[in-house]
Design a protein around this motif. Sequence first.
Motif, PDB file in Angstrom:
ATOM      1  N   ALA A  62       3.234  19.447   3.058  1.00  0.00           N
ATOM      2  CA  ALA A  62       4.272  20.344   3.490  1.00  0.00           C
ATOM      3  C   ALA A  62       3.757  21.628   3.799  1.00  0.00           C
ATOM      4  O   ALA A  62       4.248  22.642   3.681  1.00  0.00           O
ATOM      5  N   SER A  63       2.546  21.694   4.109  1.00  0.00           N
ATOM      6  CA  SER A  63       2.332  22.838   4.871  1.00  0.00           C
ATOM      7  C   SER A  63       2.244  22.921   6.221  1.00  0.00           C
ATOM      8  O   SER A  63       2.398  22.647   7.260  1.00  0.00           O
ATOM      9  N   GLU A  64       2.282  24.072   5.733  1.00  0.00           N
ATOM     10  CA  GLU A  64       2.195  25.050   7.693  1.00  0.00           C
ATOM     11  C   GLU A  64       1.354  25.812   7.879  1.00  0.00           C
ATOM     12  O   GLU A  64      -0.143  25.870   7.219  1.00  0.00           O
ATOM     13  N   LEU A  65       0.546  25.291   8.998  1.00  0.00           N
ATOM     14  CA  LEU A  65      -0.272  26.011   9.794  1.00  0.00           C
ATOM     15  C   LEU A  65      -0.089  27.978   9.058  1.00  0.00           C
ATOM     16  O   LEU A  65       0.339  28.404  10.773  1.00  0.00           O
ATOM     17  N   VAL A  80      -1.348   5.726   9.650  1.00  0.00           N
ATOM     18  CA  VAL A  80      -1.935   7.060   9.383  1.00  0.00           C
ATOM     19  C   VAL A  80      -0.899   7.422   7.981  1.00  0.00           C
ATOM     20  O   VAL A  80      -1.205   7.843   6.616  1.00  0.00           O
ATOM     21  N   LEU A  81       0.463   6.184   8.137  1.00  0.00           N
ATOM     22  CA  LEU A  81       1.326   6.114   6.811  1.00  0.00           C
ATOM     23  C   LEU A  81       1.056   5.292   5.745  1.00  0.00           C
ATOM     24  O   LEU A  81       1.265   6.496   4.274  1.00  0.00           O
ATOM     25  N   VAL A  82       0.180   5.085   5.997  1.00  0.00           N
ATOM     26  CA  VAL A  82      -0.683   4.170   4.478  1.00  0.00           C
ATOM     27  C   VAL A  82      -1.897   5.084   4.054  1.00  0.00           C
ATOM     28  O   VAL A  82      -1.656   5.680   2.654  1.00  0.00           O
ATOM     29  N   LEU A  83      -2.313   5.749   4.614  1.00  0.00           N
ATOM     30  CA  LEU A  83      -3.817   6.420   4.587  1.00  0.00           C
ATOM     31  C   LEU A  83      -2.720   7.928   3.840  1.00  0.00           C
ATOM     32  O   LEU A  83      -3.670   8.953   2.866  1.00  0.00           O
ATOM     33  N   ARG A  84      -2.192   8.405   4.588  1.00  0.00           N
ATOM     34  CA  ARG A  84      -1.489   9.953   4.390  1.00  0.00           C
ATOM     35  C   ARG A  84       0.336   9.525   4.601  1.00  0.00           C
ATOM     36  O   ARG A  84       0.357  10.034   4.597  1.00  0.00           O
ATOM     37  N   PRO A  85       1.071   9.304   3.010  1.00  0.00           N
ATOM     38  CA  PRO A  85       1.907   9.330   3.183  1.00  0.00           C
ATOM     39  C   PRO A  85       3.430  10.063   3.515  1.00  0.00           C
ATOM     40  O   PRO A  85       4.095  10.097   3.921  1.00  0.00           O
ATOM     41  N   GLY A  86       2.438  11.239   2.907  1.00  0.00           N
ATOM     42  CA  GLY A  86       3.190  12.781   3.077  1.00  0.00           C
ATOM     43  C   GLY A  86       2.899  13.422   4.386  1.00  0.00           C
ATOM     44  O   GLY A  86       3.851  14.232   4.588  1.00  0.00           O
ATOM     45  N   GLY A  99       3.531  13.516  11.144  1.00  0.00           N
ATOM     46  CA  GLY A  99       3.305  15.455  10.944  1.00  0.00           C
ATOM     47  C   GLY A  99       3.863  16.031   9.517  1.00  0.00           C
ATOM     48  O   GLY A  99       2.806  16.661   9.229  1.00  0.00           O
ATOM     49  N   GLY A 100       4.181  15.366   8.981  1.00  0.00           N
ATOM     50  CA  GLY A 100       4.954  15.925   7.651  1.00  0.00           C
ATOM     51  C   GLY A 100       6.121  16.605   7.825  1.00  0.00           C
ATOM     52  O   GLY A 100       6.209  17.897   8.680  1.00  0.00           O
ATOM     53  N   PHE A 101       7.703  15.930   7.204  1.00  0.00           N
ATOM     54  CA  PHE A 101       8.599  16.025   8.079  1.00  0.00           C
ATOM     55  C   PHE A 101       9.091  17.820   7.187  1.00  0.00           C
ATOM     56  O   PHE A 101      10.506  18.133   7.051  1.00  0.00           O
ATOM     57  N   THR A 102       8.219  17.672   5.893  1.00  0.00           N
ATOM     58  CA  THR A 102       8.824  19.406   5.181  1.00  0.00           C
ATOM     59  C   THR A 102       8.564  20.022   6.117  1.00  0.00           C
ATOM     60  O   THR A 102       8.258  21.746   5.813  1.00  0.00           O
ATOM     61  N   SER A 103       7.694  20.465   7.044  1.00  0.00           N
ATOM     62  CA  SER A 103       6.828  21.505   7.449  1.00  0.00           C
ATOM     63  C   SER A 103       7.097  21.421   8.943  1.00  0.00           C
ATOM     64  O   SER A 103       7.301  20.423   9.782  1.00  0.00           O
ATOM     65  N   LEU A 104       7.515  23.045   9.635  1.00  0.00           N
ATOM     66  CA  LEU A 104       7.849  23.397  10.861  1.00  0.00           C
ATOM     67  C   LEU A 104       6.044  22.701  12.042  1.00  0.00           C
ATOM     68  O   LEU A 104       6.883  21.377  13.261  1.00  0.00           O
ATOM     69  N   ARG A 123       1.224  -1.478   0.017  1.00  0.00           N
ATOM     70  CA  ARG A 123      -0.110  -0.128   0.651  1.00  0.00           C
ATOM     71  C   ARG A 123       0.869   0.885  -0.036  1.00  0.00           C
ATOM     72  O   ARG A 123       0.775   2.337  -0.537  1.00  0.00           O
ATOM     73  N   VAL A 124       2.117   0.857   0.381  1.00  0.00           N
ATOM     74  CA  VAL A 124       2.945   2.541   0.101  1.00  0.00           C
ATOM     75  C   VAL A 124       4.251   1.964  -0.795  1.00  0.00           C
ATOM     76  O   VAL A 124       4.568   2.870  -0.291  1.00  0.00           O
ATOM     77  N   ARG A 125       4.185   1.626  -1.856  1.00  0.00           N
ATOM     78  CA  ARG A 125       5.134   1.595  -2.567  1.00  0.00           C
ATOM     79  C   ARG A 125       5.488   3.199  -3.054  1.00  0.00           C
ATOM     80  O   ARG A 125       6.672   2.769  -3.652  1.00  0.00           O
ATOM     81  N   ALA A 126       4.866   3.467  -3.464  1.00  0.00           N
ATOM     82  CA  ALA A 126       5.224   4.345  -4.363  1.00  0.00           C
ATOM     83  C   ALA A 126       5.336   5.724  -2.688  1.00  0.00           C
ATOM     84  O   ALA A 126       5.561   7.308  -3.926  1.00  0.00           O
ATOM     85  N   ALA A 127       5.324   5.725  -1.560  1.00  0.00           N
ATOM     86  CA  ALA A 127       6.292   6.623  -1.197  1.00  0.00           C
ATOM     87  C   ALA A 127       7.833   6.622  -1.432  1.00  0.00           C
ATOM     88  O   ALA A 127       8.156   6.004  -1.914  1.00  0.00           O
TER      89      ALA A 127
END
Lengths: 294, 366
Positions: free
Chosen positions: B329-332, B318-324, B264-269, A83-87
């Motif tokens: 990369a968005s800030e608050l 979380v990682l499977v559903l939102r890999p980013g 949390g998304g590591f490209t944003s503070l 499921r995360v292959r593209a990450a």
Amino acid sequence: MTPLLQHVSDAATTGALYALFALGIGMVFGIMRLVNIAHGELIMIGGYTLVLTSSWPLAVRLLMTVFMVVTVAVLMEAVVFRRVRAATATTLLVVSFALSFGLQNVVQAAFGARPRGAVVSTRLGTTWMLGGVRITVLSIVTVVTTGVLLVLLAFFLRRTDFGIWMRASAEDFGAARMMGVKANSVVATAFAISGVVAAATSILLVSQTGQVSPTVGVSAMLFGLVGAVVGGLGSLPGGVLGGFLLGVATVVLQIILPIGLRPYRDFFVFAAVFAVLAFRPGGLIAAAGSRTRV
Amino acid sequence: MTVRAVLGRLSPAPELILIVVLLVVASSSLLGKSFDTTIRLGLVYLLAAIGLFVFAGTSGVMPFGQVAFMAIGAYAAAIFRIPVNVKSFEMDGAPSFLVSVHLPAVVATVLAGAVAALCAGVIAVALMRMSGLSAGLASFAVLVMVQVVASNWTEVTGGTAGITGVPRSMDAVTGTAWVIVAVVVATAFAASRHGLRLRASREDEVAVRSLGVGVVGQRTMAFLLSAFIMGVAGALYAQQVGSFQPSSLYLDITFLLIAMLIIGGFTSLSGAVVGSLGLTIVAELLRQLEKGPDLFGLDLPSIGGLRDIALSVLMLAVLVLRPGGLLGASELCWTRLGLADNVSTDRSVNPPMEGVHSHASPPTSP
């Protein structure tokens, strides 16, 4: 002369074992650019299978271990990694870290955190004297197993169609798919092979240490990862070489370091790793597809 | 400029500071004394996550061994803060200047961070030239090296038994103050020209190099800053727990911090902050659940290790559903909402260039 030969034999045994660690990690990385931290847990599961089947005949136990580990490895891929292959590579790493952590805790909840004794075969402990050098049957089995697995793997990758598809996927996954290579089969097979390697590793490791615990796979995975990177991630011979050199380096340092510095052996090992990465970031044998082409 | 415009320029620092302060005040006043440790440790981890972001988020290189600087900061702070008479007993055989030094809390914390940054400077020379996984693993090698030294240099660090007797002077106010400082510094750095160049190199290193940017130099700056913040976090950790071993600041914390950043998304503070606070809260909730309280009248059995298993499952989900990551990369940047002229003040100052629309052939050079 005899102590030197003894050291050589010890170094070769440790090197072979570490080469096996590195092979397992390098196998999956080569195909999927995924550092599978959970590979250590495959080794752990193999160890616990040996513990739970201790009353069975040896051959059946070994087969059962291989079966269990390969099943878990393939399941890992199908349920989580597919499921995360593209990450990104880092996300994949954290996913495998989370999986590893979760598996450790599940096993700990089921079997407790204390180490459990496990005997594979008492015959492995017998020592032979060859020209003044003390060699255990286990050492010979370790070196032979590693060698056989390597040869089989090399044959599979170079001479069979499936192996060629796998090597093509390792070099350029997208292009291979466009050429008709079935991605899912290739990835699942890579995991299955890494499972076989993990099973062999667990059998040898448990034979050597005589016990299993939920964290038994952690240091094996760490040394395997370091060996694979130093040797050249993405290049199987490189990975194996890296693992072997790492094992040899640990034994050599243990011998040549003065007594006061011996506890700091790992410091020197990892300082050497740092140095290798500083001068050759791609590893000792950089893989064909991994060099950044500007 | 209006106040909102000023705040918008500082974004996301004001929003994040607001969130942190509100959370700390709310939890301190609503929850009992038993949660004090959780709040303080949560602040320490938040500080460490920010420290990790300053390098990992801006340069794109994930330094797996950055906790090494947390450990260095912790041991340094311990040496600076443990009373001299305790030290002469505990650190028997250590160099005399280490035994006799004693500093007040704030000075000790800052100096611990400086020591960590100094150590970072030593290895930065080699480390900053590497990229990607090699850099991450070389950084990990450093972590192992620090761990081995901490476990074996028994005269100074107490070996595997660890170090004890650090005055437990850290409180939520100190922690929050340091977090505020770190958030401001991180925002300022990311928005500065050094931060911008570094973030560009994260996206395309070759292109940025071709523009004449010294990527190694920019990375070194971020690395030293990150090491300083991690050192301070380690110092605060030492002053919160009072006693610790080398294994306290090793793989478990590394995993936790990286997980906080990735979730949390590591490209944003904001991602680092949200990830850190979120994980602390969830971990604490799970720890309470693990004790088996009455839930809707059902008596849940207390399963040891449930918290860790649930945490892993949650992270995987979380990682499977939102890999980013949750924030990507968005800030608050709430202060910027509705202020179009504020987001890019450049446009009002530099109007679009003339002739940009005509795709005429470029002037032929002689």
